[in-house]
Design a protein around this motif. Sequence first.
Motif, mmCIF file in Angstrom:
data_model
loop_
_atom_site.group_PDB
_atom_site.id
_atom_site.type_symbol
_atom_site.label_atom_id
_atom_site.label_comp_id
_atom_site.label_asym_id
_atom_site.label_seq_id
_atom_site.Cartn_x
_atom_site.Cartn_y
_atom_site.Cartn_z
ATOM 1 N N ALA A 130 32.393 52.150 40.673
ATOM 2 C CA ALA A 130 33.694 51.925 40.027
ATOM 3 C C ALA A 130 34.113 50.457 40.079
ATOM 4 C CB ALA A 130 34.760 52.783 40.702
ATOM 5 N N PHE A 131 33.364 49.649 40.811
ATOM 6 C CA PHE A 131 33.773 48.251 41.011
ATOM 7 C C PHE A 131 33.593 47.434 39.735
ATOM 8 C CE2 PHE A 131 32.910 43.823 42.084
ATOM 9 C CZ PHE A 131 34.028 43.519 42.835
ATOM 10 N N ALA A 132 34.642 46.702 39.352
ATOM 11 C CA ALA A 132 34.560 45.870 38.143
ATOM 12 C C ALA A 132 34.502 44.401 38.536
ATOM 13 C CB ALA A 132 35.779 46.120 37.265
ATOM 14 N N PRO A 133 33.350 43.772 38.324
ATOM 15 C CA PRO A 133 33.265 42.345 38.664
ATOM 16 C C PRO A 133 34.158 41.526 37.744
ATOM 17 C CG PRO A 133 31.313 43.056 37.464
ATOM 18 C CD PRO A 133 32.115 44.292 37.741
ATOM 19 N N GLN A 134 34.579 40.369 38.218
ATOM 20 C CA GLN A 134 35.391 39.499 37.372
ATOM 21 C C GLN A 134 34.556 38.956 36.222
ATOM 22 O OE1 GLN A 134 37.708 36.576 39.511
ATOM 23 N NE2 GLN A 134 38.012 37.982 41.239
#
Lengths: 465, 465
Positions: B400-404
């Motif tokens: 679920a992690f969204a990188p910048q």
Amino acid sequence: MMGGTHQDDAVQGLTGQSARGRSNGSYAYPTALMTDMYEYTMLDAALKDGTAQRRCVFEVFTRHLPTGRRYGVAAGQGRILDAIESFHLGDDDLRFLSDRGIVSPETISWLEDFHFSGSIKGYREGEMFFPNSPILQVEGTFGECTLLETLVLSILNYDSAVASAASRMSSAANGRPCMDMGGRRTNEWAAVAASRAAVVGGFQGTANLLAAKLYGLKAIGTAAHCFTLLHDSERDAFASQVDALGLDTTLLTDTYDIEQAVKTAVEVAGPDLGGVRIDSGDLASLAQRVRMQLDALGATKTKITVTNDLDEYALASLQNAPVDSYGVGTMLVTGSGAPTCAMVYKLSEREGSDGVMVPVAKKSPDKATVPGRKLAFRSYEYGLAECEHVISGSEEQLSAFAPQEGWKDLLVDYMVNGEGDAALQGHDAIAAAHEHHAKALAELPITAQSLMRGDPVIPTDILVL
Amino acid sequence: MMGGTHQDDAVQGLTGQSARGRSNGSYAYPTALMTDMYEYTMLDAALKDGTAQRRCVFEVFTRHLPTGRRYGVAAGQGRILDAIESFHLGDDDLRFLSDRGIVSPETISWLEDFHFSGSIKGYREGEMFFPNSPILQVEGTFGECTLLETLVLSILNYDSAVASAASRMSSAANGRPCMDMGGRRTNEWAAVAASRAAVVGGFQGTANLLAAKLYGLKAIGTAAHCFTLLHDSERDAFASQVDALGLDTTLLTDTYDIEQAVKTAVEVAGPDLGGVRIDSGDLASLAQRVRMQLDALGATKTKITVTNDLDEYALASLQNAPVDSYGVGTMLVTGSGAPTCAMVYKLSEREGSDGVMVPVAKKSPDKATVPGRKLAFRSYEYGLAECEHVISGSEEQLSAFAPQEGWKDLLVDYMVNGEGDAALQGHDAIAAAHEHHAKALAELPITAQSLMRGDPVIPTDILVL
């Protein structure tokens, strides 16, 4: 000491059930391309101009020891015999040389049935060497000798670097067994060679299974932190290990809290637990505390093994700590600051166009060589080594040379006319090298064992006849 | 540059006619015993207590770079895929484990059909790494993952050490080609791996024939001093070499007197001589004199190659000398002072008895680990790398992690459920790694190329979700 029921008896430490014989099945690999390209292109040119058949003597030596080292330990000669047995070119190799245009079709034909038919003499495995010691001399035609250069140097340079480090470490350990655990910190095949060289230099066993199998070495091991982390509790992990491997096993105690781990270990295994390992922190102080704790718990015979980037200096500083054995990794397999020796393979004598042997030498600045084939002796005073004597001359001069009384001849025949001495290969040779090393080290002045930087412990005297 | 007609075209330097495919015949060897004994004894205990089937994530990382280094270069991942393909136990290996009592009969049965069926992701070959970069993550059952520990670390630790040194050297050479000539100064198999890693780190070719064959690398070479000494005169030797290898060959000029040798070389070969090599003395000054002499003799296109214990500092100091290419040996294959990386293989997540994955970490003093599986990104400012971001969490959290925006994902899949990505193996992968390395280096702040000791060129930020 470590590994409990899964290790051989310590006294017979070096004997294994599967000592390597003349064939090691799938682990034997062809070595003929473990070579710099120029060996083959020089062969090609020399076959064309007729000089490839000239008789030659090549010498392996080093101009200097690593900075501050008092002696080096020669190792790898037995592996050279293995490697020469496998020095042949398969169809695939010949096709490669041909497709790449590295050698001519005539040279391909010459290579098809190649086997080394020359002679090799040199220092014993485990023997000390010094600057200009003629560690190995290879005699044969130019063609066959030049092809061996890279391979011979690879083996001697790495194996001797490890054996030299091992010697300093086992000497600093002062009788406590040192075990090789360094495989993960060097190339996977270098690891196997390192285990062997470590034993030549005084180590008692290795964690590396392939080395244990190929060379009949004692295999040792404890457990990793992952084994504790895998289980729901440290207690579960210890109980599982003791259940599977027996009471004589060594439990790893520094995953969480050492004091608690030692308590749990003795609760799980009882006072007859084989050993515990400490892999982090101030090892001397922790060993002292763990020893007192073990004794208080009645586990007075439980051994303490320490690991964690040990080198000869760390081992020397641990001599008053209650440690029973050492596992050494990184610094062993990287030669403890000297990951290679500076050994070179130089032509020292060759046949002239008239068939007469001529001593030869290069004159490169700082890299000049001493011409001629060599003898090597060590002289002694009060039973202690005093000087390395290198005698250079023609074959006739050398065969007439009479060493002084008490000089030990340092050269043995590894191979005569293509026939290797099987006694200098395989497991028994390693055990003999281990013993020879211990004896030769004991015969060096005690300064050899100093970890202070200094000059080679004995001088090398070169006599050109 | 070197080796004349006996080398591939420089532009296609990395492509060879015999790039390694999936099978390399007699050079493929079983790797399953290239392992520390404890991997097998832990497997044995874990099979007995049922934890061997627990799903695990192991992570390869290093806590620190070698003293003063600004970055490391990851290499060896393609070789790990090769090694896993060969990770099976022959009858002879099983007999060894059984005869030595290393594992129980039940474990022998389990091992009979062993093949790794897990997944591996990690940094690209040629990618830069920093402290705590998750260079490789291995996921599978405890049993299968623990067996790979030693082998994976051996490969990554050595190959990355060489690639890291190669990167500093090729950077210091500032566009001039660097060639690997170090095989003789390291273990004979390490030499092959070193050639490959050197090319990943920016080198253009190698003297090592087996590396050239297995990996399709450009093979290079000149001649040794023995070739000159073998002949009745230097002139004879040069004439023979030119006759056999063509005008484009490189003649070695420092056996006797360099000025005389250069004169002879041009007399023998004419002004179209390919190159000369200098292997001793003050290389900068000698190169300057030889260049002037060659030009005066009309040999304005004849190249100058220098060798002799070069490292990145020597290369940097030679940048104003008229040198065309470098042959680098000892310092390359020994990692230029850092012969191994300090990479470790640590359990970061494992299944609990309830089937749920649990992040785990050890707490050993100075050796504590960060629990949980990881993502890794690199962020940039003005096109230059600014920070390494390591994100730790559960599988759900990470997916679920969204990188910048602009963060580059550093992880690629090497193996999924036991199926390796063939595109990341073999010759093409090496060529791709070589290119990726050049690009990634260009994206680091210029301080990365400083030879002064200092901190890692970008920081690593660890985010625990």
